[in-house]
Design a protein around this motif. Structure first.
Motif, short mmCIF file in Angstrom:
data_model
loop_
_atom_site.label_atom_id
_atom_site.label_comp_id
_atom_site.label_asym_id
_atom_site.label_seq_id
_atom_site.Cartn_x
_atom_site.Cartn_y
_atom_site.Cartn_z
N LEU A 120 0.83 -1.20 0.00
CA LEU A 120 0.00 0.00 0.00
C LEU A 120 0.87 1.26 0.00
O LEU A 120 0.58 2.22 -0.72
N ALA A 121 1.94 1.26 0.76
CA ALA A 121 2.85 2.40 0.80
C ALA A 121 3.53 2.59 -0.55
O ALA A 121 3.69 3.72 -1.02
N LEU A 122 3.93 1.50 -1.20
CA LEU A 122 4.55 1.60 -2.52
C LEU A 122 3.56 2.15 -3.56
O LEU A 122 3.92 2.97 -4.41
N LEU A 123 2.32 1.69 -3.52
CA LEU A 123 1.30 2.20 -4.44
C LEU A 123 1.04 3.68 -4.21
O LEU A 123 0.90 4.45 -5.17
N ALA A 124 0.99 4.11 -2.96
CA ALA A 124 0.78 5.53 -2.66
C ALA A 124 1.97 6.36 -3.15
O ALA A 124 1.80 7.45 -3.69
N GLY A 125 3.18 5.84 -2.97
CA GLY A 125 4.37 6.53 -3.46
C GLY A 125 4.38 6.64 -4.97
O GLY A 125 4.74 7.69 -5.53
N LEU A 170 4.34 10.07 -7.16
CA LEU A 170 5.34 10.34 -8.21
C LEU A 170 4.67 10.65 -9.55
O LEU A 170 5.08 11.55 -10.28
N GLU A 171 3.62 9.91 -9.85
CA GLU A 171 2.90 10.15 -11.11
C GLU A 171 2.26 11.53 -11.12
O GLU A 171 2.31 12.24 -12.11
N ARG A 172 1.67 11.92 -10.02
CA ARG A 172 1.06 13.26 -9.91
C ARG A 172 2.12 14.35 -10.00
O ARG A 172 1.91 15.38 -10.62
N ALA A 173 3.27 14.13 -9.37
CA ALA A 173 4.34 15.12 -9.44
C ALA A 173 4.86 15.26 -10.87
O ALA A 173 5.08 16.37 -11.36
N TRP A 174 5.00 14.14 -11.58
CA TRP A 174 5.45 14.17 -12.96
C TRP A 174 4.45 14.90 -13.85
O TRP A 174 4.82 15.74 -14.66
N THR A 175 3.17 14.59 -13.69
CA THR A 175 2.13 15.27 -14.47
C THR A 175 2.11 16.76 -14.17
O THR A 175 1.99 17.58 -15.09
N GLY A 176 2.23 17.12 -12.92
CA GLY A 176 2.25 18.54 -12.55
C GLY A 176 3.45 19.26 -13.15
O GLY A 176 3.33 20.39 -13.63
N TRP A 177 4.61 18.60 -13.14
CA TRP A 177 5.80 19.21 -13.73
C TRP A 177 5.62 19.41 -15.23
O TRP A 177 5.96 20.46 -15.78
#
Length: 190
Positions: free
Chosen positions: A17-22, A26-33
């Motif tokens: 669950l922690a890996l999936l949340a991470g 990361l995906e949201r940070a990449w999309t935001g960038w």
């Protein structure tokens, strides 16, 4: 027994669950960038490096507003090649709008009637092309009507179907009978 099994599965499940949340973070940070980079490119009207059609369309609009018409037309053409159906339609309508605005401006400000006629013809062709793809676009219909009012299409009337006078229908004969055979220009139409 079941409680023991549950205790054994709890740490790996929490880790998963922690890996999936991470990964989601990361995906949201990449999309935001990526979105921030696209926004910067659009604001500066820089050529996009990755050819994203949305960015190209936004850049074309900014270039048009800056008066850089040739570059805007180039980006609109690229959007028509790379974009999905909605973006291609938006590019077509924007190009037609550009030609309509330029045609009106050239006729009003510069007084170049011939150039204005060409630009208005291009605008009408662009609106028709866009309406063939999406006939429900009422903004394009309205703008086509505006262009039609500025420069109506004149269709030559062909009285004969095959060039043989004997093949004229009765309706055409009645319609043709309204025309005079007199030589010269009719009064009141100077």
């Amino acid at each position: 027994m079941a409680a023991l099994r549950l205790r054994r599965l709890l740490p790996p499940a929490a880790l998963l669950l922690a890996l999936l949340a991470g990964a989601a973070a990361l995906e949201r940070a990449w999309t935001g960038w990526q979105q921030a980079r696209s926004n910067e490119q659009m604001a500066l009207a820089e050529p996009p490096r990755d050819g994203v059609p949305r960015v190209l369309l936004a850049r074309a609009i900014v270039l048009e507003q800056q008066g850089r018409i040739e570059e805007a037309l180039s980006d609109y053409a690229e959007v028509e090649v790379l974009g999905d159906a909605a973006l291609r339609h938006a590019a077509r309508v924007n190009v037609a709008n550009l030609y309509l605005r330029r045609g009106i401006a050239v006729a009003r400000d510069d007084g170049h009637a011939q150039r204005a006629l060409v630009l208005l013809q291009l605008a009408k062709a662009g609106y028709r092309r866009a309406l063939r793809q999406r006939p429900d676009d009422w903004d394009a219909r309205y703008n086509l009507e505006l262009a039609q009012r500025l420069l109506p299409d004149l269709e030559p009337r062909n009285w004969r179907r095959s060039g043989d006078e004997a093949e004229l229908s009765e309706a055409m004969k009645k319609d043709k009978a309204a025309w005079t055979d007199m030589v010269g220009q009719p009064r009141g139409m100077h």
